[in-house]
Design an enzyme around this catalytic site. Structure first.
Site, PDB file in Angstrom:
ATOM      1  N   SER A 181      45.682  -3.253  10.104  1.00  0.00           N
ATOM      2  CA  SER A 181      47.013  -3.686   9.680  1.00  0.00           C
ATOM      3  C   SER A 181      46.903  -4.585   8.446  1.00  0.00           C
ATOM      4  CB  SER A 181      47.728  -4.379  10.841  1.00  0.00           C
ATOM      5  OG  SER A 181      49.101  -4.501  10.573  1.00  0.00           O
ATOM      6  N   ASP A 408      51.529   5.966  14.180  1.00  0.00           N
ATOM      7  CA  ASP A 408      51.735   4.548  13.901  1.00  0.00           C
ATOM      8  C   ASP A 408      53.203   4.262  13.586  1.00  0.00           C
ATOM      9  OD1 ASP A 408      51.670   1.909  12.902  1.00  0.00           O
ATOM     10  OD2 ASP A 408      49.662   2.184  12.094  1.00  0.00           O
ATOM     11  N   HIS A 444      49.949   1.840  16.597  1.00  0.00           N
ATOM     12  CA  HIS A 444      49.494   0.884  15.591  1.00  0.00           C
ATOM     13  C   HIS A 444      48.209   0.193  16.040  1.00  0.00           C
ATOM     14  CE1 HIS A 444      49.585  -1.645  12.161  1.00  0.00           C
ATOM     15  NE2 HIS A 444      49.801  -2.761  12.836  1.00  0.00           N
TER      16      HIS A 444
END
Length: 563
Positions: A181, A408, A444
């Site tokens: 991320s 995601d 994610h």
């Protein structure tokens, strides 16, 4: 820097022999408190026995004895970058692994450090120059914004290497970075801006197209709330997911609730339209049909039509950790995770509205306001440079592995594919040092209906083994240190995503654009029965959107077995 190495040499000479808490030829851990480094103050330098330190907010003590060094770095008068470095008291593997920091950072990533220590690494993290996981620090503090954007991670790497050299008496053999991320963005920022810092990086679901990525968050928020009645409930999202999978689940030869490549799905939200003038828990009103189309198609400049940020897939939209928390959230503006980040970035960082002031997302202009954000913050936050020749020149054996979950809901998988294509275009030798693994059915960084654990630096991502076959960090190490490029990595789906409950399924992850193809024999829950093959028509849409989903009806026979 010359004075620093003279100091290190003096410390080494003074401690010839063996000192508690250091390897031969190093210095005692406590001596590091007197180490003088540029703009740096060391506040803690002490040996921490195994199982005697529990991180703030954590429940599991560190189980590895280590020398803990903590301090602050102040490159400007408005900087205060807190960092920590933990170095194994015994059995150091000669390497440094930096843990990244997700979201808006603001705290030390002790979990990442603990995992690295367990594998013999010296490891560290930083709060990136502010406390707390919000952007409230930003208004009126441009230097703190720069620290968060890129400077803190670079200085943490440099100071950590200095301290490691002093403690052990010799420099690191290899320096690695692993995160997801914002941490993936940090990894790309490091190799693009500071190519000497690391020779191996794991780039997970990178938020590297930061200003456009966050504009995409606002686009989705407007799609759901600027039109009354456009927000979608969890029951409607479940219907959207089921209808999407009905169009594509079996196209990879296996019906398993996972889209191998969701670009092949052909879902049209209009097919779930409620009868005129009605509503229901599993159908979509006209406003909801439009909202889903906008989120799927992505953000385009309203004046030029140019794609600003790609859209999201619907083939896992109903998963609890997917659209219901990231995109739609509760039926309240600003309550989704995307809205928290988008509103926070444009409110606090770009427009510098001090807390508790509220930024008005409803009037955001996707032409002029995006251009303003780019002009002000792109250089600080965006890590989109595709020419990676400086990294190659700095690290002859340097390698990059990028990975991203296809489903995601936070960072569009299409953006990762687009960056990969740019790197291939800009670097003639890209396959020699850069590989992308797309993860079907993963959300994610972790989770989702597909196999999603392969050693990606998360507690729930425990690999089957620590071998390069199953563990992406070991695969990177082998590529950097032995020149053996990863061909496939076996991911595992644990029952309820809990390793303690056993294995539900394994599946190979393939080097993009290859996909896992069932060979027709044996269990479809066993990775041994799948081969990595190049699709007949790779779904590499040139505009970064869903395009025409170039069909994979036939596969080239291009198997790659485990090494």
């Amino acid at each position: 820097m010359q004075g620093f190495y003279k100091q290190v040499s003096a410390l080494v000479i003074a401690s010839v022999g063996c000192a508690t808490g250091a390897l031969a030829h190093g210095v005692p851990c406590a001596s590091l408190s007197s180490l003088h480094l540029p703009d740096t103050t060391i506040t803690i330098a002490a040996v921490v026995p195994a199982n005697s330190f529990t991180p703030p907010g954590g429940t599991v003590p560190f189980d590895t004895a280590a020398c803990r060094v903590a301090g602050s770095i102040k490159p400007t008068s408005d900087s205060n970058i807190q960092f920590e470095l933990w170095m194994p008291a015994d059995d150091w593997n000669g390497k440094f692994l930096s843990a990244g920091e997700g979201g808006f950072a603001g705290s030390i990533n002790y979990g990442g450090i603990a995992g690295a220590l367990r594998r013999g690494y010296a490891s560290g993290s930083t709060d990136t120059g502010h406390v707390g996981g919000t952007p409230d620090f930003a208004p009126g503090h441009p230097e703190k914004v720069i620290d968060f954007g890129y400077r803190a991670k670079h200085l943490q790497a440099v100071r950590s290497k200095d301290i490691i050299r002093a403690f052990y008496g010799h420099p690191v053999q290899h320096a690695y970075f692993s995160s997801c991320s914002n941490g993936g963005r940090q990894a790309l920022m490091e190799i693009q801006r500071f190519p000497d810092d690391y020779d191996g990086v794991l780039v997970g679901a990178p938020a590297n197209n930061w200003t456009h990525h966050f504009a995409g968050f606002v686009w989705n928020e407007q799609a759901l709330f600027n039109t009354p009645g456009a927000w979608l409930s969890t029951s409607k999202l479940a219907a959207v997911q089921a209808a999407t999978l009905a169009t594509c689940d079996g196209k990879d030869g296996v019906v398993d609730g996972v889209a191998e490549d969701p670009r092949r799905c052909e879902f049209d939200p209009q097919t779930l339209a409620c009868p005129a003038g009605t509503d229901g828990p599993s159908c979509l009103t006209p406003a909801q049909v439009t909202a889903v189309k906008k989120i799927v198609q992505g953000l385009r400049n309203p004046r030029t039509g140019r794609l600003i940020y790609p859209g999201y897939f619907t083939s896992a939209a109903g998963e609890a950790a997917s659209w219901p928390v990231w995109i739609t959230g509760p039926n309240t503006p600003g309550a989704s995770i995307q809205a928290f980040f988008g509103n926070g970035f444009f409110g606090r960082v770009v427009n510098e509205i001090p807390a508790p002031g509220v930024w008005d997302y409803t009037t955001f202009n996707f032409d002029s306001d995006v251009a303003f954000a780019d002009s002000k913050e792109a250089r600080t936050f965006n890590a989109t440079e595709a020419d990676l020749s400086p990294f190659r020149h700095a690290n002859r054996h340097g390698k990059i592995i990028m990975w991203h979950g296809w489903e995601d809901p936070a960072i569009s998988a299409l953006d990762a594919v687009d960056y990969y294509r740019q790197v291939v275009r800009e670097n003639r030798d890209s396959t020699d040092f850069f590989r992308l693994f797309m993860v079907p059915g993963m959300l994610h960084c972790a989770g989702g209906p597909g196999p999603n654990a392969f050693g990606q630096s998360l507690p729930q991502a425990t690999p089957l083994t620590n071998s390069p076959r199953d563990d992406i960090l070991s695969a990177l190490e082998r590529w950097v240190e032995q020149g053996v490029a990863p061909k496939r990595i076996v991911a595992v789906k644990y029952v309820s995503d809990n390793p303690a409950l056993g294995i539900a399924r394994t599946r190979p992850l393939c080097v993009y654009p290859k996909v896992a193809a069932y060979d027709g024999n044996g269990s479809t829950d066993d990775a041994a029965n799948f081969r990595c093959r190049t699709p007949h028509h790779a779904s590499d849409n040139q505009d970064g959107g869903h395009g025409d989903n170039d069909r994979h009806d036939k596969d080239h026979d291009d198997d790659e077995q485990d090494d």
